[in-house]
Design an enzyme around this catalytic site. Structure first.
Site, PDB file in Angstrom:
ATOM      1  N   LYS A 155       0.758  -1.244   0.033  1.00  0.00           N
ATOM      2  CA  LYS A 155       0.211   0.091   0.082  1.00  0.00           C
ATOM      3  C   LYS A 155       0.919   1.256  -0.074  1.00  0.00           C
ATOM      4  O   LYS A 155       1.718   1.417   0.813  1.00  0.00           O
ATOM      5  CB  LYS A 155      -0.950   0.132   1.102  1.00  0.00           C
ATOM      6  CG  LYS A 155      -1.822  -1.132   1.149  1.00  0.00           C
ATOM      7  CD  LYS A 155      -2.675  -1.169   2.588  1.00  0.00           C
ATOM      8  CE  LYS A 155      -1.932  -1.287   3.716  1.00  0.00           C
ATOM      9  NZ  LYS A 155      -3.026  -1.480   4.865  1.00  0.00           N
ATOM     10  N   THR A 214      -8.634   9.259   8.779  1.00  0.00           N
ATOM     11  CA  THR A 214      -8.453   8.072   8.179  1.00  0.00           C
ATOM     12  C   THR A 214      -8.229   6.966   9.091  1.00  0.00           C
ATOM     13  O   THR A 214      -7.642   5.850   8.726  1.00  0.00           O
ATOM     14  CB  THR A 214      -7.307   8.254   7.216  1.00  0.00           C
ATOM     15  OG1 THR A 214      -6.075   8.568   7.910  1.00  0.00           O
ATOM     16  CG2 THR A 214      -7.399   9.295   6.054  1.00  0.00           C
ATOM     17  N   CYS A 248      -7.342  -1.540   8.329  1.00  0.00           N
ATOM     18  CA  CYS A 248      -7.892  -2.882   8.762  1.00  0.00           C
ATOM     19  C   CYS A 248      -9.158  -2.928   7.808  1.00  0.00           C
ATOM     20  O   CYS A 248      -9.846  -4.258   7.615  1.00  0.00           O
ATOM     21  CB  CYS A 248      -8.443  -2.461  10.194  1.00  0.00           C
ATOM     22  SG  CYS A 248      -7.145  -2.138  11.503  1.00  0.00           S
TER      23      CYS A 248
END
Length: 265
Positions: free
Chosen positions: A175, A206, A211
């Site tokens: 990511k 954010t 998760c």
């Protein structure tokens, strides 16, 4: 009635409700799955940080897992905060014969910089947990801890993904949200690459992004989607959730797990 797909999260509790078990279950409900949980740790946590964390005994984690899996069964598993080498090893042993897709979110540090994984647990994540993963979803801080590679651009994401694949997961999703510019992620199994790009949302709220993404991927896999399609849909869901994130307390608020429901209203 036909039950929805059942997805199990093995993770820590976030008392503020933005991340951890709470975010996982909200995501699963929002995406049409029945969420179940194995709590590995309890945190005192709010919008400004983590004030305390207490891991559960290994036998409590094993008992929760067996209780759910042996009776209800699961179609996918997602792991999050595992805290210690003993818990990482125990969860890896439980997943050895799971026979379903496993999404490993190698949580090590909270959104606020609070430590959620013991330093001596990193080796257990590399050698015991990642080989169980259908897909692992590290952010760039977690990539650096697991591989020693500091990513500054897209080639660095490729290098990090190659290193992570050497630990045994089937797929790696690196990511790149901490890099400047658009939010760019790299999904690869070592043979094919999928670059997922989304316009960066102008919203500081954010909390729970990682998760939420991992749980959304797990729901997609539980529905029988391929890894690339499950990740693509999860990315779309999380992008909307970040855009709709809202302020709570004095610090960083959560993403909005129910944004699709509210947009329909």
């Amino acid at each position: 009635m036909t039950p929805p797909p059942c997805v199990l999260t093995i993770a820590g509790s976030d008392s503020g409700g933005g991340a951890g078990i709470q975010a996982d279950l909200k995501t699963m409900l929002a995406l049409g799955a029945h969420g179940m949980s194995v709590v590995t740790a309890v945190t005192a946590q709010n919008s400004v940080g983590v004030q305390g964390a207490w891991e559960l005994p290994v036998e409590a984690v094993r008992a929760q897992y067996r209780s759910v899996v042996d009776d209800i069964g699961v179609q996918a598993v997602k792991t999050g905060m595992l805290a210690s080498p003993a818990l990482v090893t125990a969860v890896a042993e439980l997943l050895a014969d799971a026979g379903v897709p496993v999404v490993v979110d190698p949580v090590s540090v909270s959104k606020h910089g609070d430590r959620l994984l013991a330093d001596d647990a990193l080796d257990a994540v590399r050698t015991r947990l990642l080989p169980r993963a259908t897909v692992t979803t590290p952010n760039l801080d977690e990539v650096a801890e697991l591989t020693g590679i500091t990513v500054t651009g897209e080639q660095g994401m490729r290098d990090a993904a190659d290193r992570l694949l050497s630990y045994g997961p089937a797929w790696v999703l690196v990511k790149g949200g901490h890099l400047p510019g658009d939010a760019v992620d790299l999904l690869t199994d070592g043979r094919e690459e999928h670059w997922l790009r989304a316009e960066r949302q102008d919203n500081r709220h954010t909390h729970g992004t990682g998760c939420t993404l991992a749980s959304a991927v797990a729901v997609g896999l539980a529905r029988g989607l391929t890894v690339p399609e499950a990740v693509r849909r999860a990315k779309d869901y999380v992008t909307g959730a970040i855009a709709a994130g809202f302020a709570l307390g004095a610090g960083i608020g959560p993403v909005d797990h129910g944004w699709q429901l509210r947009s329909r209203d």
